[in-house]
Scaffold this motif. Structure first.
Motif, PDB file in Angstrom:
ATOM      1  N   GLY A 451     110.624  65.694   0.066  1.00  0.00           N
ATOM      2  CA  GLY A 451     111.676  64.694   0.230  1.00  0.00           C
ATOM      3  C   GLY A 451     113.056  65.267   0.006  1.00  0.00           C
ATOM      4  O   GLY A 451     114.008  64.950   0.742  1.00  0.00           O
ATOM      5  N   ASN A 452     113.202  66.121  -0.997  1.00  0.00           N
ATOM      6  CA  ASN A 452     114.507  66.731  -1.265  1.00  0.00           C
ATOM      7  C   ASN A 452     114.954  67.635  -0.125  1.00  0.00           C
ATOM      8  O   ASN A 452     116.141  67.681   0.222  1.00  0.00           O
ATOM      9  N   LEU A 453     114.009  68.353   0.477  1.00  0.00           N
ATOM     10  CA  LEU A 453     114.377  69.186   1.617  1.00  0.00           C
ATOM     11  C   LEU A 453     114.778  68.336   2.820  1.00  0.00           C
ATOM     12  O   LEU A 453     115.755  68.641   3.525  1.00  0.00           O
ATOM     13  N   LEU A 454     114.043  67.244   3.050  1.00  0.00           N
ATOM     14  CA  LEU A 454     114.385  66.379   4.176  1.00  0.00           C
ATOM     15  C   LEU A 454     115.716  65.669   3.959  1.00  0.00           C
ATOM     16  O   LEU A 454     116.474  65.448   4.905  1.00  0.00           O
ATOM     17  N   HIS A 455     116.002  65.310   2.702  1.00  0.00           N
ATOM     18  CA  HIS A 455     117.313  64.735   2.390  1.00  0.00           C
ATOM     19  C   HIS A 455     118.416  65.712   2.786  1.00  0.00           C
ATOM     20  O   HIS A 455     119.457  65.313   3.333  1.00  0.00           O
ATOM     21  N   CYS A 456     118.203  66.961   2.497  1.00  0.00           N
ATOM     22  CA  CYS A 456     119.198  67.984   2.846  1.00  0.00           C
ATOM     23  C   CYS A 456     119.372  68.088   4.360  1.00  0.00           C
ATOM     24  O   CYS A 456     120.497  68.152   4.863  1.00  0.00           O
ATOM     25  N   LEU A 457     118.269  68.081   5.092  1.00  0.00           N
ATOM     26  CA  LEU A 457     118.350  68.203   6.552  1.00  0.00           C
ATOM     27  C   LEU A 457     118.959  66.960   7.188  1.00  0.00           C
ATOM     28  O   LEU A 457     119.599  67.051   8.240  1.00  0.00           O
ATOM     29  N   ALA A 458     118.759  65.806   6.554  1.00  0.00           N
ATOM     30  CA  ALA A 458     119.323  64.563   7.093  1.00  0.00           C
ATOM     31  C   ALA A 458     120.819  64.463   6.858  1.00  0.00           C
ATOM     32  O   ALA A 458     121.510  63.695   7.524  1.00  0.00           O
ATOM     33  N   ASP A 459     121.338  65.227   5.904  1.00  0.00           N
ATOM     34  CA  ASP A 459     122.770  65.209   5.581  1.00  0.00           C
ATOM     35  C   ASP A 459     123.234  66.660   5.462  1.00  0.00           C
ATOM     36  O   ASP A 459     123.493  67.172   4.365  1.00  0.00           O
ATOM     37  N   PRO A 460     123.333  67.390   6.574  1.00  0.00           N
ATOM     38  CA  PRO A 460     123.445  68.856   6.560  1.00  0.00           C
ATOM     39  C   PRO A 460     124.734  69.412   5.968  1.00  0.00           C
ATOM     40  O   PRO A 460     124.787  70.598   5.657  1.00  0.00           O
ATOM     41  N   THR A 461     125.762  68.604   5.783  1.00  0.00           N
ATOM     42  CA  THR A 461     127.012  69.132   5.223  1.00  0.00           C
ATOM     43  C   THR A 461     127.189  68.764   3.751  1.00  0.00           C
ATOM     44  O   THR A 461     128.252  69.002   3.183  1.00  0.00           O
ATOM     45  N   ASN A 462     126.175  68.214   3.126  1.00  0.00           N
ATOM     46  CA  ASN A 462     126.259  67.775   1.731  1.00  0.00           C
ATOM     47  C   ASN A 462     125.858  68.919   0.810  1.00  0.00           C
ATOM     48  O   ASN A 462     124.686  69.320   0.753  1.00  0.00           O
ATOM     49  N   ALA A 463     126.816  69.459   0.061  1.00  0.00           N
ATOM     50  CA  ALA A 463     126.565  70.610  -0.809  1.00  0.00           C
ATOM     51  C   ALA A 463     125.633  70.251  -1.960  1.00  0.00           C
ATOM     52  O   ALA A 463     124.819  71.074  -2.397  1.00  0.00           O
ATOM     53  N   LYS A 464     125.754  69.032  -2.470  1.00  0.00           N
ATOM     54  CA  LYS A 464     124.897  68.613  -3.578  1.00  0.00           C
ATOM     55  C   LYS A 464     123.430  68.619  -3.159  1.00  0.00           C
ATOM     56  O   LYS A 464     122.554  69.103  -3.898  1.00  0.00           O
ATOM     57  N   LYS A 465     123.139  68.104  -1.971  1.00  0.00           N
ATOM     58  CA  LYS A 465     121.761  68.075  -1.497  1.00  0.00           C
ATOM     59  C   LYS A 465     121.264  69.476  -1.149  1.00  0.00           C
ATOM     60  O   LYS A 465     120.079  69.783  -1.335  1.00  0.00           O
ATOM     61  N   LEU A 466     122.160  70.314  -0.681  1.00  0.00           N
ATOM     62  CA  LEU A 466     121.779  71.699  -0.401  1.00  0.00           C
ATOM     63  C   LEU A 466     121.423  72.423  -1.702  1.00  0.00           C
ATOM     64  O   LEU A 466     120.460  73.204  -1.751  1.00  0.00           O
ATOM     65  N   ALA A 467     122.166  72.158  -2.768  1.00  0.00           N
ATOM     66  CA  ALA A 467     121.869  72.765  -4.063  1.00  0.00           C
ATOM     67  C   ALA A 467     120.515  72.298  -4.592  1.00  0.00           C
ATOM     68  O   ALA A 467     119.756  73.078  -5.185  1.00  0.00           O
ATOM     69  N   THR A 468     120.190  71.017  -4.383  1.00  0.00           N
ATOM     70  CA  THR A 468     118.881  70.506  -4.792  1.00  0.00           C
ATOM     71  C   THR A 468     117.772  71.189  -3.998  1.00  0.00           C
ATOM     72  O   THR A 468     116.718  71.535  -4.549  1.00  0.00           O
ATOM     73  N   ALA A 469     117.999  71.395  -2.696  1.00  0.00           N
ATOM     74  CA  ALA A 469     117.024  72.095  -1.868  1.00  0.00           C
ATOM     75  C   ALA A 469     116.831  73.527  -2.361  1.00  0.00           C
ATOM     76  O   ALA A 469     115.709  74.049  -2.359  1.00  0.00           O
ATOM     77  N   PHE A 470     117.903  74.154  -2.809  1.00  0.00           N
ATOM     78  CA  PHE A 470     117.798  75.505  -3.376  1.00  0.00           C
ATOM     79  C   PHE A 470     116.892  75.496  -4.610  1.00  0.00           C
ATOM     80  O   PHE A 470     116.031  76.369  -4.782  1.00  0.00           O
ATOM     81  N   ALA A 471     117.064  74.488  -5.485  1.00  0.00           N
ATOM     82  CA  ALA A 471     116.250  74.399  -6.698  1.00  0.00           C
ATOM     83  C   ALA A 471     114.771  74.229  -6.355  1.00  0.00           C
ATOM     84  O   ALA A 471     113.899  74.796  -7.021  1.00  0.00           O
ATOM     85  N   VAL A 472     114.485  73.439  -5.320  1.00  0.00           N
ATOM     86  CA  VAL A 472     113.103  73.270  -4.885  1.00  0.00           C
ATOM     87  C   VAL A 472     112.535  74.596  -4.393  1.00  0.00           C
ATOM     88  O   VAL A 472     111.412  74.977  -4.728  1.00  0.00           O
ATOM     89  N   TRP A 473     113.306  75.297  -3.603  1.00  0.00           N
ATOM     90  CA  TRP A 473     112.861  76.571  -3.035  1.00  0.00           C
ATOM     91  C   TRP A 473     112.597  77.607  -4.112  1.00  0.00           C
ATOM     92  O   TRP A 473     111.657  78.398  -4.020  1.00  0.00           O
ATOM     93  N   ARG A 474     113.405  77.629  -5.164  1.00  0.00           N
ATOM     94  CA  ARG A 474     113.288  78.650  -6.206  1.00  0.00           C
ATOM     95  C   ARG A 474     112.279  78.312  -7.294  1.00  0.00           C
ATOM     96  O   ARG A 474     112.128  79.064  -8.243  1.00  0.00           O
ATOM     97  N   ARG A 475     111.575  77.212  -7.178  1.00  0.00           N
ATOM     98  CA  ARG A 475     110.766  76.745  -8.302  1.00  0.00           C
ATOM     99  C   ARG A 475     109.702  77.747  -8.731  1.00  0.00           C
ATOM    100  O   ARG A 475     109.383  77.843  -9.909  1.00  0.00           O
ATOM    101  N   GLU A 476     109.131  78.523  -7.816  1.00  0.00           N
ATOM    102  CA  GLU A 476     108.063  79.445  -8.187  1.00  0.00           C
ATOM    103  C   GLU A 476     108.595  80.794  -8.669  1.00  0.00           C
ATOM    104  O   GLU A 476     107.822  81.624  -9.113  1.00  0.00           O
ATOM    105  N   ASP A 477     109.918  81.005  -8.579  1.00  0.00           N
ATOM    106  CA  ASP A 477     110.471  82.298  -8.965  1.00  0.00           C
ATOM    107  C   ASP A 477     111.015  82.318 -10.391  1.00  0.00           C
ATOM    108  O   ASP A 477     111.557  83.319 -10.832  1.00  0.00           O
ATOM    109  N   ARG A 478     110.897  81.203 -11.123  1.00  0.00           N
ATOM    110  CA  ARG A 478     111.460  81.139 -12.467  1.00  0.00           C
ATOM    111  C   ARG A 478     110.459  81.678 -13.480  1.00  0.00           C
ATOM    112  O   ARG A 478     109.858  80.951 -14.262  1.00  0.00           O
TER     113      ARG A 478
END
Length: 761
Positions: A451-478
């Motif tokens: 859902g967080n990734l789709l939120h980012c794609l639905a609002d492609p210029t929103n930096a806050k949502k892009l940052a949330t998508a980054f956190a989702v992507w990095r979850r396994e690297d912590r």
């Protein structure tokens, strides 16, 4: 399965040969085993040709349990498993009846059935349309303390949710009453022509709201050519009433009907089974009125079983012996029944329980009670905060589990959210845990991540949502503190990006990252560049159909088979939603995932909820008290015994159904259902006598208090050897101990002279 050696009460049940029989069975009395054994004996001795014993039970997991037990029993008698019986839930039975003769009730042969999730979506659409047409409908019900922007916030955020809940209950009850929306609207229209119509219509405003939403909802179902589960039950009864020959054939097919969990029977279920049994028919009903815990959420009501047990032609049997719990736990459960029946401070709930005690098994019983140990019962008086309560339970489990690897243990919460919080804490401590909640953590996290990734794609210029998508992507690297700190730094930098398009799709004269590159540490720059590449792939995939997009993102995010399988289910779900709503944009499809992540709609992952659950040894089962019914563990913790989760009808108690923003503490769902009853019972407008406002709210409080008493009883009787009960002061620190909990503490201390103030064992 071990050889079944019946006790005296069970032996009486097994001697049944026909007619009506009612069995009141206490927790742990072996009612399921007894009913399965009775079914096997009837199959062997009384069933011929293509006849079947019909067993009706409450949930799908019980269906599988019965099948397994019956197959083993008839196998021991030398018969082939799977023949001579049919086990169905009420919905399954109704489907069988309607599917065989759909034309009887005006359905086509290829009619469809929508599940609860789809029905909820259709109903929500009807609610949203009604809210748009009635923007000021909330005004008469809002608290007088609300002012200014707070009013607008409530009307935009909390009022729609309340209307959805009211509409869901209204529609379900209307269908249980077998009254169509057109009839309700016609009676309201006739009322408008009467003298003093304004006052009457005002008193029935909630009924009008419910009827209009109900009508829109039914039109939507008809347009789709489908029925919901409530329609299925209603139409099954109608089919039986319309065709006596069809009914007679079904009576021949199912000459014996065995009904389990009859305390949770609804009026329609009783009518269907009464018709199928017929006058002088063979009908056995088994249940425990003291474990009726669904009547404030559904149309179930324990009075149907209680009335059946009083009928003159019904043979009644009491299964009062239980080998499940040690005698001290049995004593505590009986104490609750006695206190509530004679000393509860609210006289209106003293009938919550039937006056029946649980008795330990006799010496030599094949299922002996665990040895008595009063010290294994702890009623903790300590006034924990909500977080302290969870920490105390986690500490206790951490100490207890290593010394008891062969024991089962459960923590039972009054609500799902409390269970989720504990599961997260136990997993952080690496304590093995098994969830049996509304949905699993895996389901919520998988849906939330996508859902967080789709939120980012639905609002492609929103930096806050892009940052949330980054956190989702990095979850396994912590994996370590340094990597975690790097990820946090990059996330903050992405969140502060002023021109997202200049980061993801840079040009020579418009590149957000280029001027930063000379000052950034190499690892930070590399991570920003890597994420840019990944995010660009996501955006390129955004033009795919929604199911393909979900699967593409899942392959980027997940490695575990269970997560990938869940993503596949979610992809199918959203594909169906997209087909049903061609106009939906990505942002609206994202909301479907959001409600799954928030558990506002039911969505099953890959746990064993629908196929049965056997508590595992050496792991902590976390579930709700409702879902624990029918299960047992060696050690049980009961959480949150405060006056919010277990109110007693006193002035300082609060109730979950009474929203803070509604005036005069009204329970609008209860008031709407009371107005529905007025409309349903009046044959014309002249006989309408609306209820006095607030009466339904008061009755709903008493019903809820009674049900919570029975829920506590269910929780106590899940424990075999050890029982620990705690309470917390609530989020604001103003909750008090539940009155039943105080009563149990006082009775226990007086009887056993024990101090319960200490820490958890």
């Amino acid at each position: 399965m071990s050889e079944f050696i019946p006790r005296e009460g069970q032996r009486q049940v097994l001697e049944y040969s026909g007619g009506k029989m009612g069995i009141s069975a206490v927790p742990g009395s072996g009612k399921t085993r007894t009913l399965a054994e009775l079914a096997a004996r009837l199959i062997a001795e009384r069933i011929a040709g293509d006849q079947q014993v019909l067993i009706v039970t409450l949930v799908n997991s019980a269906v599988e349990n019965f099948r397994s037990r019956i197959n083993e029993s008839i196998g021991a008698l030398g018969l082939l498993p799977g023949f001579g019986y049919r086990v169905r839930t009420l919905h399954g039975l109704s489907h069988d009846i309607v599917r065989e003769r759909p034309g009887l009730v005006g359905l086509s042969d290829d009619f469809g059935i929508i599940d609860d999730r789809e029905a909820s979506a259709v109903r929500d659409d009807a609610v949203d349309a009604w809210l748009r047409a009635n923007p000021d409908a909330a005004d008469p019900y809002l608290s007088r303390d609300l002012e200014g922007q707070r009013i607008e916030w409530v009307k935009g955020n909390r009022w729609p949710r309340l209307v959805r809940n009211v509409a869901a209950a209204f529609i379900q009850r209307a269908k249980d009453l077998q009254i169509a929306p057109e009839v309700l609207l016609e009676r309201l229209a006739l009322l408008q022509e009467q003298p003093d119509a304004a006052a009457s219509l005002h008193a029935l405003a909630l009924a009008r709201m419910g009827a209009e939403i109900y009508a829109d909802y039914q039109r939507s179902l008809a347009y789709r050519g489908v029925v919901d589960f409530s329609d299925l039950i209603r139409l099954a009864l109608k089919a039986l009433q319309l065709d006596p020959e069809y009914l007679d054939r079904l009576r021949q097919r199912w000459p014996f009907i065995l009904e389990d969990e009859a305390q949770d029977s609804s009026e329609l279920q009783e009518e269907i089974l009464r018709l199928l049994a017929g006058p002088g028919g063979n009908w056995v009903r088994v249940g425990d009125p003291n474990q009726a815990i669904y009547d404030t959420f559904t149309n179930a009501n324990p009075r149907f079983l209680a009335s059946f047990l009083q009928e003159e032609d019904v043979a009644t049997i009491m299964l009062g012996e239980s080998g499940r719990s040690q005698p001290a736990i049995i004593d505590l459960a009986n104490t609750l029944v006695d206190w509530a029946s004679s000393d509860h401070p609210t006289h209106g709930v003293r009938g919550a329980f039937v006056q029946q005690h649980i008795y330990p098994t006799a010496p030599g019983d094949p299922q002996p009670n665990p040895e008595r140990d009063r010290a294994a019962i702890k009623l903790i008086e300590h006034d924990y905060t909500p977080q302290q309560e969870l920490l105390a339970v986690a500490d206790s489990l951490q100490q207890w589990l290593p010394d008891h690897p062969d024991k089962t243990v459960a923590v039972l919460a009054p609500r799902n959210q409390r269970g989720y919080d504990l599961v997260d804490l136990l997993r952080k401590r690496e304590i093995p845990v098994r969830e049996l909640l509304r949905s699993t953590t895996s389901t919520r996290h998988t849906a939330g991540s996508l859902g967080n990734l789709l939120h980012c794609l639905a609002d492609p210029t929103n930096a806050k949502k892009l940052a949330t998508a980054f956190a989702v992507w990095r979850r396994e690297d912590r994996n370590d503190a340094e990597a975690d700190e790097l990820a946090k730094t990059v996330r903050r930098r992405v969140r502060g990006c002023k021109a997202v398009e200049a980061y993801l799709w840079p040009r020579a004269d418009h590149d957000w990252l280029a001027p930063l590159a000379t000052d950034l540490p190499a690892r930070e720059l590399a991570l920003l560049e890597e994420f840019r590449e990944v995010a660009c792939r996501w955006h390129l995939a955004a033009s795919l159909p929604i199911d393909q997009l979900i699967l593409t993102l899942a392959n980027e995010l997940f490695r575990e088979p269970a997560e990938l399988a869940l993503a596949h289910k979610l992809a199918i779900l959203l594909r169906n939603v997209s087909r049903a709503h061609p106009s939906y944009r990505l942002s609206e499809l994202v909301e479907e995932l959001a409600v799954i992540a928030r558990n506002e709609r039911r969505f099953l992952g890959f746990d064993r909820e629908d196929t049965g659950f056997e508590p595992p040894a050496g792991e902590v089962t976390v579930t709700t008290m409702h879902k624990a019914k029918g299960l047992e563990w060696d050690r049980v913790y009961l959480l949150s015994l405060n006056n919010y989760d277990f109110p007693s009808g006193l002035s300082h108690d609060t109730y979950i159904a009474e929203d803070w923003f509604v005036r005069d503490k009204l329970n609008l769902q209860a008031e709407a259902l009371a107005q529905l009853s007025v409309l349903a019972e009046a044959s014309d407008a002249t006989g309408l006598q609306p209820n006095t406002e607030g009466e339904a709210t008061y009755r709903a409080r008493l019903d809820y208090v009674s049900e919570r008493l029975r829920l506590l009883y269910v929780g106590i009787t899940r424990a075999r050897e050890d029982l620990i009960i705690t309470w917390n002061t609530g989020r604001r620190g103003d909750r008090q101990q539940a009155v039943p909990f105080i009563a149990l503490q006082e009775a226990w201390a007086e009887r056993h002279r024990t101090d319960q103030e200490g820490e958890l064992p």
